[in-house]
Write a protein that holds these residues in place. Structure first.
Motif, short mmCIF file in Angstrom:
data_model
loop_
_atom_site.label_atom_id
_atom_site.label_comp_id
_atom_site.label_asym_id
_atom_site.label_seq_id
_atom_site.Cartn_x
_atom_site.Cartn_y
_atom_site.Cartn_z
N ALA A 155 0.83 -1.13 0.05
CA ALA A 155 0.00 0.07 0.02
C ALA A 155 0.93 1.33 -0.11
CB ALA A 155 -1.08 0.02 1.26
N SER A 156 1.96 1.21 0.55
CA SER A 156 2.91 2.44 0.82
C SER A 156 3.57 2.54 -0.57
CB SER A 156 3.94 2.09 2.06
OG SER A 156 3.41 1.97 3.12
N THR A 195 16.56 0.70 -5.00
CA THR A 195 17.29 1.05 -4.23
C THR A 195 17.42 2.49 -3.88
OG1 THR A 195 19.16 1.16 -5.69
CG2 THR A 195 18.85 -0.84 -4.40
N LYS A 196 17.16 3.26 -4.92
CA LYS A 196 17.30 4.76 -4.98
C LYS A 196 15.96 5.42 -4.51
CE LYS A 196 21.45 4.66 -5.88
NZ LYS A 196 22.53 5.06 -4.50
N PRO A 246 14.20 3.84 0.05
CA PRO A 246 14.24 5.19 0.65
C PRO A 246 12.84 5.73 1.25
CG PRO A 246 15.86 5.14 -0.90
CD PRO A 246 14.83 4.08 -1.12
N GLN A 247 11.87 5.35 -0.02
CA GLN A 247 10.55 6.07 0.40
C GLN A 247 9.75 5.04 1.39
OE1 GLN A 247 9.03 8.82 -0.72
NE2 GLN A 247 10.89 9.46 -1.65
N LEU A 248 10.26 3.69 1.46
CA LEU A 248 9.37 2.86 2.51
C LEU A 248 10.09 2.80 3.95
CD1 LEU A 248 8.98 -0.24 0.45
CD2 LEU A 248 7.36 1.37 1.03
N VAL A 253 10.53 1.64 9.63
CA VAL A 253 10.91 2.05 11.18
C VAL A 253 9.68 1.58 12.15
CG1 VAL A 253 11.75 3.78 12.52
CG2 VAL A 253 12.87 3.32 10.25
N ILE A 254 8.56 2.09 11.43
CA ILE A 254 7.31 2.08 12.33
C ILE A 254 6.91 0.97 12.70
CG2 ILE A 254 4.64 2.48 12.29
CD1 ILE A 254 5.51 5.25 10.98
N MET A 255 6.70 -0.06 11.73
CA MET A 255 6.68 -1.30 11.85
C MET A 255 7.36 -2.11 12.70
SD MET A 255 3.68 -1.56 9.98
CE MET A 255 3.46 -3.71 10.06
N PHE A 256 8.92 -1.79 12.55
CA PHE A 256 9.86 -2.69 13.54
C PHE A 256 9.57 -2.09 14.97
CE2 PHE A 256 14.08 -2.19 15.62
CZ PHE A 256 14.35 -3.41 15.39
N LEU A 257 9.21 -0.95 15.09
CA LEU A 257 9.05 -0.38 16.53
C LEU A 257 7.96 -1.14 17.10
CD1 LEU A 257 9.91 3.35 16.24
CD2 LEU A 257 11.18 1.64 17.41
#
Length: 321
Positions: free
Chosen positions: A200-201, A225-226, A230-232, A237-241
């Protein structure tokens, strides 16, 4: 300036904030009315049940009820730490969850990126349905599917081994294989569903970025990669936290149903949740099980707050709060 004037100004500021809040409430009353059902459900199912936390600090007497039962302090928490199995269940819970938390992020992103490269609408729908379907299977069904592969006599894997001239393996008596079997089962069942967030992102990314990259001669790998990764990054980070909050909670079905509760596999399959469940069945002490749940929640909250603090120190824009 007199104390009276300072008090009057403070009261005036509070009054101004309150009046501004009320004006905004009136201005957006339609949105607030839409919010109310979800807010009520959240309060009913998330905040009111928190009253049950007191069970973790009581020795429940069913005749006296929850409020009338005597307090025992932290005695229920000793159940987790006084046992000789404390190290084993803690180690298994943390190590499996660390593996799942880290691998789920990267594998789910990989699946989402691959799905984006399928431009045919029918093929995209087919593959999305195919990878998401296992998530909706009950873990009991998954356990018997795994058993169909690992059955000592008639299992698919043992039949292949016998056809190649090897002896069959009694998988449910061999702990060394299960640190691989459990993660594979976990990924097969949940990876497709987890990739939806990243898919979705990706769908929301500006397509002009990719068009500009193609004009500049960037290939698929360079675009991924470029631009894509980077956009994801904020979503990753949010899903990891959020996943870190469950580091002391294990998938009960995965660790109890799939190994068929085999005693021979406890060394590598026993986690806090399965241990507490068996103790609850044997001792019928809900105070101990409640203490384990409170411990898992508190440690999970501390882990999320600590990790978010570190992320905030590195890059404030990537922090969860």
């Amino acid at each position: 300036m007199s104390v009276a004037k300072i008090g009057a100004q403070t009261f005036s500021k509070k009054g101004t904030k309150l009046s501004r809040f009320l004006r905004n409430c009136f201005k957006y009353k339609a949105l607030l009315i839409m919010l109310l059902p979800g807010l009520l459900v959240f309060i009913l199912f998330s905040y009111l049940p928190m009253f049950g936390v007191i069970i973790a600090f009581k020795k429940i007497n069913y005749q006296l009820g929850i409020l009338g039962s005597p307090f025992v302090g932290l005695d229920n928490f000793k159940f987790l730490f006084a046992t000789t199995d404390a190290w084993r269940i803690t180690r298994n819970t943390i190590m499996y969850n660390l593996l799942f938390i880290i691998s789920d992020v990267f594998l789910a992103v990989g699946v989402a990126v691959l799905m984006r490269e399928i431009w045919q609408a029918k093929a995209t729908k087919f593959y999305q349905t195919l990878i998401i379907l296992p998530y909706f299977l009950s873990m009991v069904v998954v356990a018997y599917l795994v058993y169909g592969f690992l059955n000592p006599q008639y299992g698919f894997f043992n039949k292949i081994r016998e056809s190649m001239g090897f002896f069959g393996i009694n998988w449910y008596y061999e702990p060394k294989y299960w640190p691989f079997i459990l993660p594979i089962t976990h990924w097969w069942k949940g990876l497709g569903y987890q990739s939806i967030v990243y898919l979705a992102s990706i769908a929301g990314l500006d397509k002009e970025l990719y068009e500009a990259a193609v004009i500049d001669g960037a290939g698929k790998w360079a675009q991924i990669t470029k631009i894509t990764l980077p956009q994801l990054t904020p979503t990753m980070v949010i899903m990891f936290l959020l996943a870190l909050g469950r580091i002391f909670r294990a998938d009960f079905g995965l660790f109890y149903q799939v190994p068929m509760n085999s005693v021979m596999l406890y060394e590598v399959t026993d986690v806090i949740d399965t241990y507490v469940y068996r103790a609850l069945v044997q001792l019928n002490n809900i105070g101990m099980s409640s203490a384990a749940s409170v411990f898992q929640s508190v440690v999970g909250a501390i882990t999320v707050i600590s990790a978010n603090y570190l992320v905030k120190r590195l890059d404030d824009s990537q922090a969860l709060f």
